[in-house]
Design a protein around this motif. Sequence first.
Motif, PDB file in Angstrom:
ATOM      1  N   ALA A 210       0.857  -1.180   0.000  1.00  0.00           N
ATOM      2  CA  ALA A 210       0.000   0.000   0.000  1.00  0.00           C
ATOM      3  C   ALA A 210       0.895   1.231   0.000  1.00  0.00           C
ATOM      4  CB  ALA A 210      -0.899  -0.002   1.231  1.00  0.00           C
ATOM      5  N   LEU A 211       0.639   2.122  -0.930  1.00  0.00           N
ATOM      6  CA  LEU A 211       1.389   3.374  -1.017  1.00  0.00           C
ATOM      7  C   LEU A 211       0.423   4.541  -0.914  1.00  0.00           C
ATOM      8  CD1 LEU A 211       3.738   2.594  -4.044  1.00  0.00           C
ATOM      9  CD2 LEU A 211       4.397   2.673  -1.644  1.00  0.00           C
ATOM     10  N   SER A 212       0.895   5.636  -0.374  1.00  0.00           N
ATOM     11  CA  SER A 212       0.081   6.841  -0.371  1.00  0.00           C
ATOM     12  C   SER A 212      -0.017   7.364  -1.801  1.00  0.00           C
ATOM     13  CB  SER A 212       0.711   7.903   0.534  1.00  0.00           C
ATOM     14  OG  SER A 212       1.929   8.346  -0.011  1.00  0.00           O
ATOM     15  N   VAL A 213      -1.024   8.135  -2.074  1.00  0.00           N
ATOM     16  CA  VAL A 213      -1.200   8.720  -3.398  1.00  0.00           C
ATOM     17  C   VAL A 213       0.001   9.593  -3.754  1.00  0.00           C
ATOM     18  CG1 VAL A 213      -2.622  10.308  -4.761  1.00  0.00           C
ATOM     19  CG2 VAL A 213      -3.713   8.613  -3.294  1.00  0.00           C
ATOM     20  N   SER A 214       0.565  10.271  -2.756  1.00  0.00           N
ATOM     21  CA  SER A 214       1.703  11.161  -3.017  1.00  0.00           C
ATOM     22  C   SER A 214       2.952  10.388  -3.432  1.00  0.00           C
ATOM     23  CB  SER A 214       1.997  12.031  -1.789  1.00  0.00           C
ATOM     24  OG  SER A 214       2.396  11.228  -0.693  1.00  0.00           O
ATOM     25  N   GLN A 215       2.995   9.087  -3.183  1.00  0.00           N
ATOM     26  CA  GLN A 215       4.100   8.259  -3.663  1.00  0.00           C
ATOM     27  C   GLN A 215       3.687   7.443  -4.880  1.00  0.00           C
ATOM     28  OE1 GLN A 215       5.260   6.158   0.012  1.00  0.00           O
ATOM     29  NE2 GLN A 215       7.159   7.305  -0.074  1.00  0.00           N
ATOM     30  N   ALA A 216       2.459   6.946  -4.891  1.00  0.00           N
ATOM     31  CA  ALA A 216       2.011   6.062  -5.968  1.00  0.00           C
ATOM     32  C   ALA A 216       1.999   6.763  -7.330  1.00  0.00           C
ATOM     33  CB  ALA A 216       0.628   5.497  -5.652  1.00  0.00           C
ATOM     34  N   ILE A 217       1.549   7.999  -7.382  1.00  0.00           N
ATOM     35  CA  ILE A 217       1.449   8.694  -8.672  1.00  0.00           C
ATOM     36  C   ILE A 217       2.831   8.977  -9.265  1.00  0.00           C
ATOM     37  CG2 ILE A 217       0.712  10.833  -9.815  1.00  0.00           C
ATOM     38  CD1 ILE A 217      -1.830  10.673  -8.044  1.00  0.00           C
ATOM     39  N   PRO A 218       3.774   9.563  -8.503  1.00  0.00           N
ATOM     40  CA  PRO A 218       5.110   9.742  -9.085  1.00  0.00           C
ATOM     41  C   PRO A 218       5.753   8.418  -9.479  1.00  0.00           C
ATOM     42  CG  PRO A 218       4.886  11.119  -7.134  1.00  0.00           C
ATOM     43  CD  PRO A 218       3.674  10.227  -7.186  1.00  0.00           C
ATOM     44  N   LEU A 219       5.555   7.383  -8.669  1.00  0.00           N
ATOM     45  CA  LEU A 219       6.120   6.074  -8.975  1.00  0.00           C
ATOM     46  C   LEU A 219       5.548   5.525 -10.282  1.00  0.00           C
ATOM     47  CD1 LEU A 219       8.109   4.084  -7.724  1.00  0.00           C
ATOM     48  CD2 LEU A 219       6.169   2.948  -6.651  1.00  0.00           C
ATOM     49  N   ALA A 220       4.250   5.650 -10.461  1.00  0.00           N
ATOM     50  CA  ALA A 220       3.611   5.185 -11.701  1.00  0.00           C
ATOM     51  C   ALA A 220       4.135   5.956 -12.912  1.00  0.00           C
ATOM     52  CB  ALA A 220       2.094   5.328 -11.598  1.00  0.00           C
ATOM     53  N   LEU A 221       4.340   7.258 -12.762  1.00  0.00           N
ATOM     54  CA  LEU A 221       4.864   8.065 -13.869  1.00  0.00           C
ATOM     55  C   LEU A 221       6.310   7.685 -14.203  1.00  0.00           C
ATOM     56  CD1 LEU A 221       3.333  11.517 -12.895  1.00  0.00           C
ATOM     57  CD2 LEU A 221       2.662  10.067 -14.828  1.00  0.00           C
ATOM     58  N   ILE A 222       7.106   7.389 -13.173  1.00  0.00           N
ATOM     59  CA  ILE A 222       8.486   6.959 -13.407  1.00  0.00           C
ATOM     60  C   ILE A 222       8.499   5.621 -14.143  1.00  0.00           C
ATOM     61  CG2 ILE A 222      10.594   6.136 -12.268  1.00  0.00           C
ATOM     62  CD1 ILE A 222       9.973   8.309 -10.068  1.00  0.00           C
ATOM     63  N   ILE A 223       7.682   4.683 -13.700  1.00  0.00           N
ATOM     64  CA  ILE A 223       7.607   3.375 -14.364  1.00  0.00           C
ATOM     65  C   ILE A 223       7.165   3.550 -15.812  1.00  0.00           C
ATOM     66  CG2 ILE A 223       6.385   1.161 -14.429  1.00  0.00           C
ATOM     67  CD1 ILE A 223       6.273   1.357 -11.304  1.00  0.00           C
ATOM     68  N   ASN A 224       6.155   4.372 -16.027  1.00  0.00           N
ATOM     69  CA  ASN A 224       5.662   4.613 -17.386  1.00  0.00           C
ATOM     70  C   ASN A 224       6.762   5.179 -18.276  1.00  0.00           C
ATOM     71  OD1 ASN A 224       3.182   4.891 -19.234  1.00  0.00           O
ATOM     72  ND2 ASN A 224       4.093   6.934 -19.297  1.00  0.00           N
ATOM     73  N   GLU A 225       7.509   6.148 -17.787  1.00  0.00           N
ATOM     74  CA  GLU A 225       8.586   6.770 -18.569  1.00  0.00           C
ATOM     75  C   GLU A 225       9.699   5.769 -18.854  1.00  0.00           C
ATOM     76  OE1 GLU A 225      10.662   9.603 -20.716  1.00  0.00           O
ATOM     77  OE2 GLU A 225       8.583   9.654 -20.042  1.00  0.00           O
ATOM     78  N   ALA A 226      10.101   5.015 -17.832  1.00  0.00           N
ATOM     79  CA  ALA A 226      11.198   4.057 -18.000  1.00  0.00           C
ATOM     80  C   ALA A 226      10.825   2.944 -18.978  1.00  0.00           C
ATOM     81  CB  ALA A 226      11.583   3.458 -16.648  1.00  0.00           C
ATOM     82  N   VAL A 227       9.632   2.399 -18.844  1.00  0.00           N
ATOM     83  CA  VAL A 227       9.197   1.314 -19.739  1.00  0.00           C
ATOM     84  C   VAL A 227       9.002   1.843 -21.155  1.00  0.00           C
ATOM     85  CG1 VAL A 227       7.334  -0.323 -20.213  1.00  0.00           C
ATOM     86  CG2 VAL A 227       8.242  -0.114 -17.890  1.00  0.00           C
TER      87      VAL A 227
END
Length: 128
Positions: free
Chosen positions: A21-38
């Motif tokens: 479980a991640l807070s929204v303030s961590q989950a959104i940047p993390l998702a954007l980083i994964i999206n950019e890297a992939v």
Amino acid sequence: LNESFGTERQIRFSLDVQPMALSVSQAIPLALIINEAVTNSIKYAFPDKRNGLIEVALRELGEKIVLTVADNGIGIDPEILSKPAASLGLKLMRGLCEDINGTIQITNDKGTKIVLVFSIDLLNEDLT
């Protein structure tokens, strides 16, 4: 993303994602980083329709979370790494990493490997 780019037969994915479980303030940047890297791996790591592998791992290690996105492609150009302002995508990932108070390391080792380490959000304790 693999489906969107039409590379399902060319690129395989290996996912090792620990449920957390991640807070929204961590989950959104993390998702954007994964999206950019992939997205970068799909677009640049496998020229001339080469076959390849993209690995995504997300693990909780003590009070830290480690995200690894790696491919076995041609590897990122070292010149791009030495000039952070040269790539908008790298600048975006570094900025998002700062937003979650993490560290990011990008290397060229038999492909591109991105490792992001950040602390678990203390406000997140109520989510578990």
